[in-house]
Design a protein around this motif. Structure first.
Motif, PDB file in Angstrom:
ATOM      1  N   GLU A 139       2.858   6.873  -6.873  1.00 23.75           N
ATOM      2  CA  GLU A 139       1.943   7.838  -7.471  1.00 23.75           C
ATOM      3  C   GLU A 139       2.458   9.267  -7.239  1.00 23.75           C
ATOM      4  N   LYS A 140       2.886   9.542  -6.005  1.00 26.60           N
ATOM      5  CA  LYS A 140       3.347  10.888  -5.677  1.00 26.60           C
ATOM      6  C   LYS A 140       4.720  11.186  -6.289  1.00 26.60           C
ATOM      7  N   MET A 141       5.514  10.123  -6.457  1.00 32.20           N
ATOM      8  CA  MET A 141       6.833  10.323  -7.062  1.00 32.20           C
ATOM      9  C   MET A 141       6.695  10.810  -8.502  1.00 32.20           C
ATOM     10  N   LYS A 142       5.700  10.271  -9.191  1.00 31.70           N
ATOM     11  CA  LYS A 142       5.460  10.666 -10.577  1.00 31.70           C
ATOM     12  C   LYS A 142       5.195  12.165 -10.654  1.00 31.70           C
ATOM     13  N   LEU A 143       4.367  12.592  -9.730  1.00 34.92           N
ATOM     14  CA  LEU A 143       3.992  13.998  -9.661  1.00 34.92           C
ATOM     15  C   LEU A 143       5.213  14.907  -9.566  1.00 34.92           C
ATOM     16  N   LEU A 144       6.195  14.465  -8.780  1.00 36.13           N
ATOM     17  CA  LEU A 144       7.386  15.283  -8.554  1.00 36.13           C
ATOM     18  C   LEU A 144       8.517  14.912  -9.497  1.00 36.13           C
ATOM     19  N   GLU A 182       0.840  -1.205   0.000  1.00 32.45           N
ATOM     20  CA  GLU A 182       0.000   0.000   0.000  1.00 32.45           C
ATOM     21  C   GLU A 182       0.874   1.254   0.000  1.00 32.45           C
ATOM     22  N   PHE A 183       1.929   1.204   0.824  1.00 31.61           N
ATOM     23  CA  PHE A 183       2.824   2.356   0.877  1.00 31.61           C
ATOM     24  C   PHE A 183       3.487   2.598  -0.476  1.00 31.61           C
ATOM     25  N   LEU A 184       3.946   1.497  -1.067  1.00 33.30           N
ATOM     26  CA  LEU A 184       4.653   1.609  -2.343  1.00 33.30           C
ATOM     27  C   LEU A 184       3.755   2.220  -3.420  1.00 33.30           C
ATOM     28  N   ASN A 185       2.517   1.785  -3.460  1.00 32.23           N
ATOM     29  CA  ASN A 185       1.578   2.333  -4.444  1.00 32.23           C
ATOM     30  C   ASN A 185       1.388   3.828  -4.249  1.00 32.23           C
ATOM     31  N   LEU A 186       1.193   4.209  -2.996  1.00 28.78           N
ATOM     32  CA  LEU A 186       1.015   5.624  -2.688  1.00 28.78           C
ATOM     33  C   LEU A 186       2.259   6.419  -3.081  1.00 28.78           C
ATOM     34  N   ALA A 187       3.425   5.897  -2.664  1.00 33.07           N
ATOM     35  CA  ALA A 187       4.678   6.615  -2.904  1.00 33.07           C
ATOM     36  C   ALA A 187       4.928   6.778  -4.394  1.00 33.07           C
TER      37      ALA A 187
END
Ligand SMILES: Nc1ncnc2c1ncn2[C@@H]1O[C@H](COP(=O)(O)OP(=O)(O)O)[C@@H](O)[C@H]1O
Ligand SMILES: [Mg+2]
Lengths: 255, 448
Positions: free
Chosen positions: A132-137, A125-130
């Motif tokens: 997604e946000k990494m793409k943004l940045l 779950e953490f990896l999925n969240l991370a």
């Protein structure tokens, strides 16, 4: 929480380090939904303010109080402040060899979630969240495996701060010169990240030396810090005036 | 003044000597002559040099007089009769599948051992001595036995058992070999003297675990001596893990002699013992050797942990990398001596040594002494030692993200230790060690 509720109230704050007085009676009130910018010349005490708010123990509060969401912020341990929703994006993020970003941030997030009565995230779950946000940045693939800030470029360090902020979803984000050392692309990406966190129930305190950042993050209020005090407050146009006239315009006028 | 000191020393030693002599004498009838003579010589040697004093440069920071003061009884076979059922309870790496050789107080316990490997010989020394003594003599000769160290001499004199591992050429064992040593105390203070000999044939591959632990909290003394011969092209990963209790003494030497193109990784993880010392001596005696020596020592309370390392580059184009990290708290003392000796022939040597230390209290002490002795041209040698405390800025950074102060500290200490563990190839063993280190951290540093 409603727009307009007070998130942070700093009253007559005097603080210093190693016997040196740096903040000399600072007052500031930040309400939900607001973005405040603090501008000031080098050495005026901007980082001192952020360190005091985050709870760095070397800094000594001599007088005054800081109320965060109705609670005495200055009595809380740094980790407690974080769990309560205070986040500082450091001007100089610390390198931590041997502790990888994933492990660090997952631990932090789960501490914060536990405190807020939410379930802890498992590795996936953490990896999925991370991710997604990494793409943004626009953070590189291997980012999570790397040691926290170790060998990061200046831009990567600043992005990492914003990345952590987005994951931890703080109520009050204090951004200490997040724009310094960023090229124009990185500045745009980082600003988008910060703007994404602009929400009716949250507040941001953006500390910067230059007006440049405020083209991307448009503040509701601008304050000028000089000599340990806020010497002038105004709307976003104050930043432009400062840009035009320089800090001397105010400091000289005062002194 | 000096004279009186010397006399007391000799008198004390006489006590040991009598006791030791009595232990050796009965062996005369069953031992091959060369080996019995070697034992007598070793005892004489021990008697000559005596226990090292602190004016001995190699022992300057490690005062072993607490060991000297105790009237140790050499462990006997009786001491390992009727072993408790849970005798293995404190043994590390137990659930990694291995060829397991179990020793209690230095004696082989076949019922607890499990050998599935059929090639070569994986067993114990005692029976072999009485059998194929010629093979044994050859190995003794090859191993370049050095008895100038008191504890090695004493071990050589007194030991009657230990592991014997002979791997023929061109073999890759399907499982690691695990030498388990358990010290089991009794009313009197027991001294164990296991002696292990490992010979790895040309181009063979061995993963070796060597573990030392106690069954209970009794005071014991383990004086272990391990010799490794790695023949040309052999690949050896040796992981020694010492987790004895904090009342015990563990003094050990690991000697290795490496042939051409050998790849050796040797790790020493030392967490236990009131006083523990691990001497590692390696002779890089062939061209193109690649060797890594790694270690972690963690000590708390008033533990003393000493690593003494000598790597000799004898032939050209060899690599040796040494990484030792120490973590010391309370009143613990760490000692690290690391010597890289480059002989005149050893051109193109690539040697690198680092010793990093983390002090977690004001009273913890580290004595670190890296030494380079270079007698060859065209070499690349570096060394460095650091002593530091936990980075307060890093702790604050972690806390500012919601991580509790103790977790933040543990995270940083853990990172410091895992720097070394990351070099371990065997994944199962690395993971076990990670757990051992993490458990140790949480039990010792709950409130740092
Ligand atoms: N650790 C310290 N010890 C002594 N003086 C300090 C320390 N840190 C900062 N200062 C001083 O406090 C003043 C304010 O610093 P700082 O808050 O970092 O300013 P800014 O972030 O606005 O540039 C400066 O004069 C600086 O030299
Ligand atoms: Mg600053």
């Amino acid at each position: 929480m409603n727009n307009g509720q007070i998130i942070l109230e700093i009253k007559n704050l005097h603080a210093g380090i190693e016997g040196k007085k740096i903040l000399k009676g600072l007052n500031l009130t930040i309400k939900a939904g607001e973005v405040h910018a603090i501008m000031g010349p080098n050495g005026s005490g901007k980082s001192t303010l952020s360190a005091v708010l985050a709870g760095k123990s070397e800094y000594e509060v001599i007088e005054g109080e800081v109320i965060y969401m109705g609670k005495n912020l200055l009595e809380m341990a740094p980790e407690e402040r974080a769990k309560e929703g205070v986040f500082l994006a450091f001007q100089y993020p610390v390198e931590i060899p041997g502790v990888n970003c994933a492990y660090f941030l997952k631990s932090a997030l789960n501490e914060v979630r536990k405190y807020r009565g939410l379930s802890e995230l498992d590795a996936i779950e953490f990896l999925n969240l991370a991710k997604e946000k990494m793409k943004l940045l626009e953070l590189p693939e291997d980012f999570l495996k790397r040691s926290v800030n170790e060998g990061f470029s200046g831009g990567e360090k600043k992005k990492n701060e914003i990345f952590q902020m987005i994951i931890l979803e703080p109520t009050l984000a204090i951004l200490d010169e997040t724009d310094s050392g960023l090229d124009i692309d990185a500045l745009r990406i980082v600003s988008e990240g910060i703007n994404q966190m602009r929400k009716p129930d949250k507040a941001q305190l953006v500390i910067t030396h230059y007006q440049r950042l405020l083209n991307y993050i448009v503040p509701d209020f601008v304050h000028v810090l000089a000599n340990g005090q806020i010497i002038k407050s105004g709307g976003k146009e104050l930043a432009l005036e400062l840009e035009e006239h320089g800090y001397d315009w105010l400091t000289n006028g005062k002194g | 003044m000096n004279k009186v000191l010397v006399q007391t020393k000799v008198k004390d030693l006489n006590h040991f000597n009598e006791h030791f002599k009595k232990a050796i004498e009965p062996l005369e009838s069953s031992y091959p002559e060369w080996l019995f003579n070697l034992k007598l010589r070793a005892l004489e040697q021990f008697n000559d040099i005596g226990f090292p004093a602190q004016d001995d440069e190699d022992w300057r920071f490690t005062n072993i007089s607490p060991i000297e003061k105790i009237h140790w009884k050499i462990a006997t076979k009786q001491s390992v009769q009727n072993l408790p059922e849970d005798i293995l309870k404190n043994v590390p790496f137990l659930n990694i599948k291995s060829n397991r050789l179990v020793f209690v107080n230095g004696f082989y316990i076949p019922e607890l051992s499990m050998i599935t490997e059929e090639l070569g010989f994986i067993g114990n020394l005692e029976n072999f001595i009485k059998g194929d003594s010629d093979t044994l003599k050859k190995i003794y000769d090859e191993s370049g036995l050095a008895l100038n160290d008191a504890f090695c001499a004493l071990n050589m004199a007194l030991s009657t058992d230990g592991a014997l591992i002979l791997i023929p050429p061109n073999i890759k064992l399907s499982k690691p070999v695990h030498i388990v040593h358990i010290s089991l105390g009794s009313d009197s203070s027991i001294m164990s003297v296991p002696q292990h000999i490992i010979s790895v044939g040309r181009h063979s591959n061995l993963i070796l675990f060597e573990t030392y632990s106690n069954y209970s909290a009794d005071t014991t003394f383990t004086n272990a001596f391990t010799r490794i011969i790695a023949n040309n092209g052999a690949v050896v990963e040796h992981i020694r893990c010492q987790t004895e209790n904090q009342n015990s003494y563990n003094i050990a030497t690991t000697q290795s002699c490496l042939g051409e193109s050998v790849q050796l990784s040797l790790f020493s993880i030392a967490l236990g013992g009131k006083i523990s010392r691990h001497t590692i001596k390696s002779r890089l005696n062939g061209e193109g050797i690649e060797s890594v020596f790694g270690g972690i020592y963690m000590a708390s309370d008033s533990q003393l942990n000493d690593h003494y390392l000598v790597v000799e580059h004898i032939k050209p184009r060899c690599i040796s990398y040494e990484y030792f990290n120490g973590i010391l708290s309370d009143k613990a003392r760490g000692v690290f001596n690391g010597r890289i000796y480059v002989h005149p022939n050893a051109i193109k040597t690539d040697a690198k040594q680092t010793n990093k230390n983390l002090l977690l209290s004001d009273d913890a002490v580290i004595n670190s002494k890296p030494q380079l002795e270079i007698y060859a041209d065209d070499v690349k040698c570096t060394h460095g030692a650091t002593v530091g405390r936990l980075d307060q800025n890093a702790i604050f950074y972690l806390r500012s993200r919601g991580i509790n102060i103790n977790d933040a500290r543990r995270m940083l200490i853990w990172a410091f230790a895992s720097e070394i563990l990351d070099h371990i190839n065997n994944q199962e063993c690395r993971e076990k060690l990670e757990k051992i280190v993490a458990d140790w951290l949480s039990s010792h540093f709950a409130n740092i």
